[in-house]
Structures are given as structure tokens and as C-alpha cells.
Enzyme design. Structure first.
Site, PDB file in Angstrom:
ATOM      1  N   PHE A  36       0.837  -1.201   0.000  1.00 47.17           N
ATOM      2  CA  PHE A  36       0.000   0.000   0.000  1.00 47.17           C
ATOM      3  C   PHE A  36       0.864   1.239   0.000  1.00 47.17           C
ATOM      4  CE2 PHE A  36      -4.364  -1.486   0.745  1.00 47.17           C
ATOM      5  CZ  PHE A  36      -4.105  -2.830   0.884  1.00 47.17           C
ATOM      6  N   ALA A  37       0.542   2.146  -0.922  1.00 47.30           N
ATOM      7  CA  ALA A  37       1.248   3.423  -0.983  1.00 47.30           C
ATOM      8  C   ALA A  37       0.193   4.515  -1.000  1.00 47.30           C
ATOM      9  CB  ALA A  37       2.134   3.489  -2.213  1.00 47.30           C
ATOM     10  N   ILE A  38      -0.237   4.892   0.183  1.00 43.59           N
ATOM     11  CA  ILE A  38      -1.315   5.871   0.346  1.00 43.59           C
ATOM     12  C   ILE A  38      -0.696   7.205   0.765  1.00 43.59           C
ATOM     13  CG2 ILE A  38      -3.488   6.370   1.547  1.00 43.59           C
ATOM     14  CD1 ILE A  38      -3.708   3.766  -0.037  1.00 43.59           C
ATOM     15  N   ASP A 128       7.404   0.739   3.323  1.00 43.44           N
ATOM     16  CA  ASP A 128       8.549   1.555   3.746  1.00 43.44           C
ATOM     17  C   ASP A 128       9.751   0.646   4.012  1.00 43.44           C
ATOM     18  OD1 ASP A 128       7.174   0.433   5.910  1.00 43.44           O
ATOM     19  OD2 ASP A 128       7.828   2.002   7.299  1.00 43.44           O
ATOM     20  N   THR A 160       3.390  -6.992  23.098  1.00 37.43           N
ATOM     21  CA  THR A 160       2.454  -5.859  23.125  1.00 37.43           C
ATOM     22  C   THR A 160       1.110  -6.227  22.479  1.00 37.43           C
ATOM     23  OG1 THR A 160       3.491  -4.977  21.131  1.00 37.43           O
ATOM     24  CG2 THR A 160       4.270  -4.114  23.220  1.00 37.43           C
ATOM     25  N   GLU A 218      -1.899  -4.977  13.438  1.00 35.11           N
ATOM     26  CA  GLU A 218      -0.966  -5.964  14.012  1.00 35.11           C
ATOM     27  C   GLU A 218      -1.590  -6.712  15.196  1.00 35.11           C
ATOM     28  OE1 GLU A 218       3.550  -5.344  14.093  1.00 35.11           O
ATOM     29  OE2 GLU A 218       2.910  -4.750  16.109  1.00 35.11           O
ATOM     30  N   ASP A 241      14.747  -4.082  11.179  1.00 36.17           N
ATOM     31  CA  ASP A 241      14.823  -2.638  11.261  1.00 36.17           C
ATOM     32  C   ASP A 241      16.174  -2.331  11.891  1.00 36.17           C
ATOM     33  OD1 ASP A 241      14.680   0.054  12.102  1.00 36.17           O
ATOM     34  OD2 ASP A 241      12.492  -0.052  12.210  1.00 36.17           O
TER      35      ASP A 241
HETATM   36  C1  5GW Z   1       1.121   7.432   7.755  1.00 33.97           C
HETATM   37  C2  5GW Z   1       1.369   7.994   8.999  1.00 33.97           C
HETATM   38  C3  5GW Z   1       1.479   7.183  10.101  1.00 33.97           C
HETATM   39  C4  5GW Z   1       1.337   5.832   9.938  1.00 33.97           C
HETATM   40  C5  5GW Z   1       1.092   5.255   8.698  1.00 33.97           C
HETATM   41  C6  5GW Z   1       0.963   6.065   7.591  1.00 33.97           C
HETATM   42  C7  5GW Z   1       0.749   5.480   6.263  1.00 33.97           C
HETATM   43  C8  5GW Z   1       0.888   4.107   6.082  1.00 33.97           C
HETATM   44  C9  5GW Z   1       0.447   6.264   5.106  1.00 33.97           C
HETATM   45  O1  5GW Z   1       0.262   7.500   5.130  1.00 33.97           O
HETATM   46  N1  5GW Z   1       0.331   5.666   3.883  1.00 33.97           N
HETATM   47  C10 5GW Z   1       0.508   4.311   3.749  1.00 33.97           C
HETATM   48  O2  5GW Z   1       0.446   3.829   2.600  1.00 33.97           O
HETATM   49  N2  5GW Z   1       0.749   3.541   4.844  1.00 33.97           N
HETATM   50  C11 5GW Z   1       0.838   2.083   4.644  1.00 33.97           C
HETATM   51  O3  5GW Z   1       0.717   1.403   5.875  1.00 33.97           O
HETATM   52  C12 5GW Z   1       2.219   1.727   4.083  1.00 33.97           C
HETATM   53  O4  5GW Z   1       2.106   0.586   3.262  1.00 33.97           O
HETATM   54  C13 5GW Z   1       2.994   1.413   5.350  1.00 33.97           C
HETATM   55  O5  5GW Z   1       4.136   0.635   5.115  1.00 33.97           O
HETATM   56  C14 5GW Z   1       1.928   0.707   6.170  1.00 33.97           C
HETATM   57  C15 5GW Z   1       2.177   0.667   7.679  1.00 33.97           C
HETATM   58  O6  5GW Z   1       2.505   1.948   8.158  1.00 33.97           O
HETATM   59  P1  5GW Z   1       3.987   2.228   8.691  1.00 33.97           P
HETATM   60  O7  5GW Z   1       4.973   1.597   7.749  1.00 33.97           O
HETATM   61  O8  5GW Z   1       4.120   3.705   8.870  1.00 33.97           O
HETATM   62  O9  5GW Z   1       3.990   1.478  10.063  1.00 33.97           O
HETATM   63  P2  5GW Z   1       5.300   1.072  10.935  1.00 33.97           P
HETATM   64  O10 5GW Z   1       4.757   0.290  12.088  1.00 33.97           O
HETATM   65  O11 5GW Z   1       6.210   0.250  10.070  1.00 33.97           O
HETATM   66  O12 5GW Z   1       5.958   2.383  11.352  1.00 33.97           O
HETATM   67 MN    MN Z   2       6.485   0.077   8.016  1.00 33.64          MN
END
Ligand code: 5GW
Ligand code: MN
Length: 298
Positions: A36-38, A128, A160, A218, A241
Site C-alpha cells: 500500500f502506498a497511500i 517503507d 504488546t 498488528e 529494522d
Molecule cells: C502514515 C502515517 C502514520 C502511519 C502510517 C501512515 C501510512 C501508512 C500512510 O500515510 N500511507 C501508507 O500507505 N501507509 C501504509 O501502511 C504503508 O504501506 C505502510 O508501510 C503501512 C504501515 O505503516 P507504517 O509503515 O508507517 O507502520 P510502521 O509500524 O512500520 O511504522
Molecule cells: Mn512500516
């Protein structure tokens, strides 16, 4: 290297890739990878796909399913025969929690509508990330999860999990096998359908009761795996990570988080705008005390 229910845990050295390739090529398997790339997360797509082309299921038929609200931000990639990019336009949700949680619903709907016609297995991952070593058919199984890099060594009581009894994601302190990461799971299309359907429905039940589990998608994934045990488990080699350092036992880092402030650090404006910024601050609580996080009402 196996769980008490005889699921293999995939570490470097535990398998022979030549034997597995012979088996999987014989079956002519097709693999879909959902990502997902939002909003601003479209910036991660280029590295994600370029590194996947080097390391992900090389030699196999692969469909990249990119879910995005910004179709025009996704550039064209020249891919070899048998590998293709499928862009799926999807709605945006305002809250970041919802952006990550709604992935379950969208994977479920597309699994039901099209993925089953096009691929045999689905791999569902965060965007990411970069591939930095091989990820092949050794990961494939009916349903698989990945050990979270922050908890592979932790005691059950420190996982958690969602601990509020009212939530559908609730896991008591004396239950739970592993703490699985939300950023890499998969299996056959049918199994991924069941998993994502469960998680989405559980989220909706909570939502109707004004609840949202502590670690979002999660937490629901961990609840699913407690009662539907994965048939294979990926070691943290498959979701690392570098914020956790590089421990000696970790022979390979195959799929590694891209630091989210890397773009933002370059200029101040980007820092304020970077959607991951606020979340990243929260990550500290995830590693330390989730209860502080809870007390803050976040
Ligand atoms: C934006 C701000 C905070 C948290 C998530 C987002 C976000 C996530 C976004 O704006 N757009 C988006 O496509 N995502 C999707 O959710 C990405 O595929 C992302 O890899 C996934 C999970 O969010 P992450 O990567 O920020 O979560 P963590 O736990 O790896 O930091
Ligand atoms: Mn991530």
C-alpha cells in the site's frame, strides 16, 4: 527451528533453496505481493520495486499489487516477462490508524474478486522497506507470519498484544506463542482471504464499540494467529529494522525498514509534512512501554 505445532521457522541455513526451487518451479507457482502506498508513502515505491526485482522471488511469475490513492505518482517500471505491476486505485482514509488498518479489508476484497484468478500465493508487506538479500519460495506455505524484530527474544508477558478484555483482539497474559509483525504475512489466496476477513471483521466489531486495538492491524493479526496457527514462521531476517542494531546471530537482513525521516531530514518543511513523523515518535513507546502510550490516550 520448529514450533510446538511443527511449523518450520525460517532462518538462513535451515533450508536448501535448490531443492525448494525444483519443487516450486515444478508447480509453476505464481506469487502476488500486495503493498500500500497511500498519500505520501508513494515515495517508497521506487526503491521497493527496484530492490524486489533484485531479490524477491527471482525467476518466478510475480504480480506487484500496488494499492494507492495517487495513481499518477507511481512511475512505470520495465519488468521482465512474467512479472507485472498492477495498480489498484483505492480510497484514502483521514486517520493514519485507519490507513494501515483498512489494508485488511482491501486485501480481502481483492483476494475475493481477482487475486485467486491470477496468483497462487500472496505476500502482504509494508512499503517503507527495501529488499537487501534474497527472499524466495522458502517463505511460501498455507499461511505464514513473521517474528517481529523487537520481540523475537521477549517473554510472552512482554508482548504488546491488546490487553483490554473488551477488545476482539484481546489476548490474556498467559496465552500467545509469538509476537508477529504486521508488516509481512501471507499464504495461499484462500488462507489470506480468511485471515484478512477475520481481522477486518474483528476491527469492525471493535469500531462499533468505540475500540481500536493498541497496535491496530498488528493486534488483530496476532489474535488470528493465536487460534489459527501459521504453518510457517519467518525469522526477523524477513523484516528487520536497523534501529534494533545488527545482532551477530542475524546472518542475513533480507527485508529492511527504510528510515521514515530520511526524506524529511533534508528539509524542515518535509519534516512537518512527513506523515510518518508523528507515528515514528510513537514507535518509541512500542519498543519501550505500550502502557505509557495508552495512558497518553493515543
Ligand atoms: C502514515 C502515517 C502514520 C502511519 C502510517 C501512515 C501510512 C501508512 C500512510 O500515510 N500511507 C501508507 O500507505 N501507509 C501504509 O501502511 C504503508 O504501506 C505502510 O508501510 C503501512 C504501515 O505503516 P507504517 O509503515 O508507517 O507502520 P510502521 O509500524 O512500520 O511504522
Ligand atoms: Mn512500516
Amino acid at each position: 527451528m520448529t514450533t510446538p505445532w511443527f511449523a518450520p521457522i525460517i532462518w538462513n541455513g535451515s533450508y536448501n533453496i535448490d531443492i525448494l526451487n525444483a519443487q516450486f518451479h515444478q508447480r509453476n507457482v505464481r506469487i502476488g505481493i500486495t503493498v500500500f502506498a497511500i498519500k505520501k508513502y508513494t515515495v517508497f515505491i521506487k526503491t521497493f520495486i527496484e530492490t524486489a526485482e533484485q531479490f524477491f522471488m527471482v525467476g518466478y511469475k510475480v504480480n506487484y499489487y500496488v494499492f494507492t490513492d495517487r495513481v499518477n505518482d507511481i512511475s512505470n517500471f520495465t519488468l521482465p516477462e512474467g512479472r507485472q505491476l498492477v495498480i489498484l486505485e483505492v480510497p484514502t482514509y483521514k486517520r493514519w490508524q485507519e490507513v494501515t488498518m483498512r489494508r485488511m479489508e482491501m486485501i480481502r476484497d481483492h483476494a475475493y474478486q481477482r487475486f485467486y484468478k491470477e496468483v497462487d500465493y500472496l505476500v502482504c508487506v509494508d512499503v517503507d522497506m527495501r529488499f537487501s538479500d534474497s527472499v524466495g519460495v522458502e517463505i511460501l506455505s498455507d499461511v505464514f507470519g513473521t517474528l517481529h524484530p523487537g520481540f523475537y527474544n521477549a517473554q510472552r508477558g512482554h508482548f504488546t498484544y491488546e490487553r483490554r478484555q473488551q477488545s476482539t483482539a484481546y489476548i490474556p497474559t498467559d496465552e500467545g506463542d509469538f509476537y508477529y509483525a504486521g508488516g509481512n504475512f501471507g499464504g495461499t489466496v484462500e488462507e489470506v482471504y480468511k485471515l484478512t476477513n477475520f481481522c477486518h471483521n474483528a476491527m469492525m466489531t471493535d469500531k462499533n464499540n468505540s475500540l481500536e486495538a493498541i497496535w491496530h492491524d498488528e493486534s488483530y493479526l496476532n489474535k488470528y494467529f493465536l487460534y489459527h496457527k501459521p504453518t510457517k514462521i519467518l525469522s526477523p531476517e524477513y523484516l528487520w529494522d536497523n534501529g534494533f542494531g545488527v545482532p551477530q546471530f542475524l546472518q542475513r537482513r533480507r527485508f529492511v525498514a527504510v528510515p521514515k525521516n530520511s526524506n524529511a531530514i533534508r528539509n524542515k518543511r518535509a519534516l512537518q509534512e512527513n506523515p510518518g513523523y508523528q507515528k515514528e515518535k510513537n514507535l518509541k513507546f512500542h519498543l519501550g512501554s505500550p502502557y505509557i502510550f495508552q495512558q497518553l490516550g493515543l
